[in-house]
Design a protein around this motif. Structure first.
Motif, short mmCIF file in Angstrom:
data_model
loop_
_atom_site.label_atom_id
_atom_site.label_comp_id
_atom_site.label_asym_id
_atom_site.label_seq_id
_atom_site.Cartn_x
_atom_site.Cartn_y
_atom_site.Cartn_z
N THR A 6 0.80 -1.23 0.00
CA THR A 6 0.00 0.00 0.00
C THR A 6 0.83 1.28 0.00
O THR A 6 0.28 2.37 -0.01
CB THR A 6 -0.99 0.03 1.19
OG1 THR A 6 -0.24 -0.12 2.41
CG2 THR A 6 -2.01 -1.07 1.09
N THR A 7 2.17 1.15 0.01
CA THR A 7 2.98 2.36 -0.21
C THR A 7 2.87 2.81 -1.67
O THR A 7 3.22 3.95 -1.99
CB THR A 7 4.48 2.14 0.09
OG1 THR A 7 4.95 1.04 -0.68
CG2 THR A 7 4.73 1.88 1.55
N VAL A 8 2.41 1.93 -2.55
CA VAL A 8 2.32 2.25 -3.97
C VAL A 8 1.03 3.03 -4.24
O VAL A 8 -0.06 2.52 -3.96
CB VAL A 8 2.34 0.96 -4.83
CG1 VAL A 8 2.25 1.30 -6.31
CG2 VAL A 8 3.58 0.13 -4.52
N PRO A 9 1.13 4.25 -4.77
CA PRO A 9 -0.09 5.00 -5.10
C PRO A 9 -0.95 4.20 -6.08
O PRO A 9 -0.42 3.60 -7.02
CB PRO A 9 0.44 6.27 -5.77
CG PRO A 9 1.84 6.41 -5.29
CD PRO A 9 2.35 5.02 -5.10
N SER A 21 -2.65 1.51 -5.35
CA SER A 21 -2.67 0.07 -5.07
C SER A 21 -4.07 -0.45 -4.78
O SER A 21 -4.32 -1.66 -4.86
CB SER A 21 -1.73 -0.27 -3.90
OG SER A 21 -1.93 0.62 -2.83
#
Lengths: 421, 421
Positions: B297-300, B302
Motif C-alpha cells: 500500500t505504499t504504492v499509489p 494500489s
C-alpha cells in the motif's frame, strides 16, 4: 567547571561519500563520547586518498581525533601508511599481532602455509604507536599522541570498531582526560508541531538558562523529542536534580503531549500499558494499509496482547469482515465518522479484544475531493467504555500521511488506555 | 574529458553529532551528485554553532558546497543568520514566500491571524540569494555564488531536502557546471547474497574492464543492486550502447534474480503485473505482522488491485478469519506448511481475490525451538493454478527477519505472476 573535552571524528571511505554505505559509525561514536563527557564537535568524511587524509589530520582540532576506516588488507586501504607519514614513524612487524592474525585464519580453516602475505602484513604497525587489540578481526587499532592531542585509528567495520571503543578506547580516554560528566534526559512528545510546542513551553524554556540546562528540539514526522542536557561539574547528584526538576515541570506543563523518554516508541508504551492491564488489541486499517499493525508487531512479545487485524482496502472487505452496512458506506463514504467507528467496533467484536483502533482516510496522491482533501483521516478507538473518534488532517506525501496517521492512532489509544486506569 | 567537478557537503545539527539522528542525507546527496557527474569529496558534520558554521564555510573547497540543516523556526536553528554574515547580506521578508507559508498553515486548519510570527519569519531570506522553493515545508532553500563557488543551503528534513534537490538543485548544478556525463544503469536483484552473487557473475564482472564500465555492489537487506557506470566522454550514444550490451548479458546470466531497475521496488513491479492482468491480491500475515500489506500500500493506486488482508497474530484469528481447522494447528503448529497453505487459500477465498500471499514464521527474539529456530518462515502463494509454498530461514534481528520474509514473499508472488503470463 572542568574544561570541556572535544573530539573530532574522521571517517575514511569512498563508499560513505557515494551513498553506498550509510555512516552509522560516526553517530554511534558521538553518542558514546557524550556519555563519558566528551563532545564530538565535528565529523569529517573523506575518501581513501592519501592527500585528503593528511590534510584532515593536519587540520584536525579538539583533544581527541578518532579515525575509522582504511585499515583493510586491500590496495585502496591506505590509512596506516598515511598515519606513518604524518607521525614520522615507520612500520614494523608486531610478532604478537602476527601470531593472532595467523591464529584467526587457522581457526577459519586455512593452513598456516597458505596464509597470504597481504594478511600477515596487517601485523605491520607504526613503531611508537600503542597497539589496540581487535577482538573481532585482523586489523589492529592504533593510539598516537602528538602535541597534547590523542589520535586513535580503528577499523571501519562497525562491530570491530564498537568492541574496540568499548573495551579499550573509551576507558583510556576517560583516564587520560577526566572529562566533565554530562547529564542528559530526552522527553518524547507527540500531538503538536515543533513551533507550536516551542510557543507553548516558551516561558519554561527561558527558565532553563538559570539552571544551566540546554534544550534541543529533535523533530521527526509526528514526534518532537526534547533533549535536556547539563554539565555535572563536580556535583553529579545536583545536576541530575536540576534536570529532574525541570523535567517534572515539563510533565506538569504538557502532560497530554508526553508519551515517553529516551529510546521509547509509542508502540512500546502501548505494549506496556496493555500488558499491565492484561488487555488485548485489534486493528482495522484502511488508509494506513497495515502500517499500524507493523509498528505494533515490531515490539518483541507483542503477540501477548496483539490479537490481529484486518486491512480493509476494498469496501467489500469493510462490509464482510467488519460488518459495515452497505447503505452506511453509500450514504457517508468510506472516509467518515460512522464508518470508522463501525470499523473499530466491528473488528473489536470479530476478534474479541478489549481495545481496537480503526483508521480510514485519503493517503493520496489521488482520491482527494474538495470536501475530503488528501490527508483527511478519521480515527476511532473502541474500548470497554465505548467508541470515540476524531478527524485529523495531515498535509504531505502518501508516506507521511500514512506515518502521521498511524502515530495519531497509536497516541489516541495511549490516551484512552491512561484514562481507563 | 571535461574537468572533474567536486562538491563538499556540510551537515549542520547537534543531533547528528550525538547519534540521535543518523546522517542519511549526506549519503543520498553524494549518490545523487554522482549520478549527474559531480564527485562529493568531503562531508563535514558540525553543530548548530555560529563559529563552527562560519569556519566550515570559510574552509570549504570544491565547486559546490551543499549545506543542510539549521533552517527550522526555533531558537537553536541559526544557519540563515550565519549565511547572511558570511555573504555580507541582510534578511528581508519575501512576500511570495510569506504567502506560501501562510497558505500551508491555513490548509492545516490554522486561522490566518493565529499564525505565529516565528513561522512567518521563515520568509525572511538573505537579500541577494536565489530562493529555492520548498514544495514540502516552510523553510526555503537558498542559492549563493561567491568567487566562482556555488553554495546551496537546504532544510535538514530529508523529504524536504530531497524534493528540493531533485526539482531544482541538481538540474541547476548541471546547467551551471556541465559536468562530464556519466551513464548509469542500476539492476536490482533479490534471492542471492552479495558474495554468492559476486561469485556467480565473476567472469561477467571481469569482462567489464575492456568496456570501461565500473560495477558497484549496493547491498541492503534482501536486495543487492548492481550499478554499472561509465563516462560518456564525447560519445554518449556509444556509452549507452556499451552499458546496454553488458546489461543484456547480465539478464541472460541471472534472469531469475533480476526484478527491476533503478528506483523500482518489488511492490511496484507486482502492482504493474497485477494491473496488466486485471487481477487482485489479498494477504494473510502472521510473523510479518502487516509489513507486506504496508509495502503493497505504499504504492499509489494500489487500491486498484489490493483488496485487503488479515493479520492473524493469534491462533484464534487464523481459525476464525482464515478457516484453519484447530486440529491442523495443534498437529503441525502455526509455523508449518499445511497451515501457511491454508492461510493463503483461506484469505483468497474469503476476500475473493485472484492471488494471495501468506506468511507464518518465528520473527524472534523469543519463540524459537531447536526444530524451528528464530528466522524459520513458511511462505505460500495461492493463485488460479493452486497453492505453492516454501520454507526459508533468515538469521538476524526481529526487524531483519520481518523485512527479508516480506521481500521473499513478494518475490515468490512476482515469479508466480510471470509464470502465469
Amino acid at each position: 567547571m572542568a574544561r570541556e573535552i572535544t573530539a573530532e571524528i574522521i571517517s575514511i571511505g569512498d563508499e560513505l561519500l557515494i551513498g553506498q554505505t550509510i555512516n552509522t559509525n560516526a553517530g554511534w561514536m558521538g553518542e558514546q563520547l557524550a556519555l563519558v563527557g566528551i563532545r564530538a564537535k565535528r565529523v569529517l568524511t573523506i575518501s581513501d586518498d592519501k592527500r585528503e587524509i593528511l590534510q584532515a589530520l593536519t587540520a584536525a582540532t579538539g583533544d581527541v581525533v578518532l579515525i575509522t576506516g582504511g585499515l583493510g588488507p586491500t590496495k585502496d586501504d591506505i590509512t596506516k601508511h598515511t598515519l606513518c607519514e604524518f607521525f614520522g614513524m615507520k612500520l614494523v612487524r608486531n610478532k604478537e599481532v602476527e601470531a593472532r592474525v595467523v591464529d584467526i585464519f587457522v581457526r577459519m580453516g586455512r593452513a598456516p602455509e597458505d596464509i597470504l602475505e597481504v594478511n600477515k602484513a596487517q601485523a605491520d604497525l607504526p613503531e611508537g604507536a600503542t597497539v589496540i587489540p581487535n577482538e573481532r578481526g585482523t586489523a589492529s587499532g592504533m593510539w598516537f599522541e602528538k602535541e597534547g592531542r590523542v589520535y586513535v585509528s580503528m577499523p571501519g567495520v562497525p562491530y570491530e570498531m564498537k568492541a574496540m571503543m568499548t573495551a579499550t578506547v573509551l576507558p583510556a580516554l576517560k583516564d587520560r582526560f577526566a572529562p566533565p560528566t554530562i547529564v542528559h534526559r530526552t522527553i518524547l512528545t507527540t500531538g503538536l508541531g515543533e513551533s507550536m510546542l516551542a510557543k507553548r513551553i516558551e516561558a519554561w524554556e527561558d527558565s532553563l538558562e538559570t539552571e544551566r540546562i540546554k534544550l534541543a528540539y529533535l523533530p521527526s514526522p509526528g514526534i518532537v523529542k526534547l533533549r535536556l542536557s547539563t554539565y555535572a561539574d563536580s556535583d553529579a547528584v545536583g545536576a541530575h536534580e536540576r534536570v529532574a526538576r525541570k523535567a517534572t515541570e515539563l510533565y506538569t506543563l504538557i502532560p497530554e503531549l508526553i508519551f515517553g523518554e529516551g529510546e521509547e516508541r509509542l508502540q512500546n508504551v502501548i505494549g506496556r500499558l496493555l500488558k499491565d492491564r492484561h488487555q488485548t488489541l485489534s486493528l482495522a486499517e484502511s488508509c494506513t494499509g497495515g502500517f499500524v499493525s507493523h509498528l505494533i508487531t515490531t515490539v518483541p512479545g507483542s503477540s501477548a496482547y496483539y490479537t490481529g487485524g484486518v486491512v480493509s482496502y476494498a469496501n467489500a472487505v469493510k462490509m464482510e469482515e467488519l460488518g459495515i452496512p452497505s447503505d452506511m458506506l453509500e450514504l457517508n463514504g468510506a472516509v467518515s465518522q460512522p464508518v470508522v467507528e463501525k470499523m473499530a467496533t466491528g473488528v473489536r467484536t470479530a476478534l474479541r479484544t478489549d481495545w481496537s483502533v480503526a483508521l480510514s482516510g485519503i493517503a493520496g496522491p489521488d482520491g482527494g475531493t474538495p470536501d475530503k482533501p488528501v490527508g483527511t483521516v478519521w480515527i476511532a478507538v473502541a474500548g470497554p467504555n465505548g467508541v470515540q473518534s476524531k478527524l485529523v488532517n495531515f498535509p504531505g506525501t502518501r508516506e507521511l500521511v500514512i506515518e502521521r496517521s498511524a502515530l495519531a492512532g497509536l497516541n489516541m489509544l495511549r490516551k484512552r488506555l491512561l484514562e481507563n486506569g
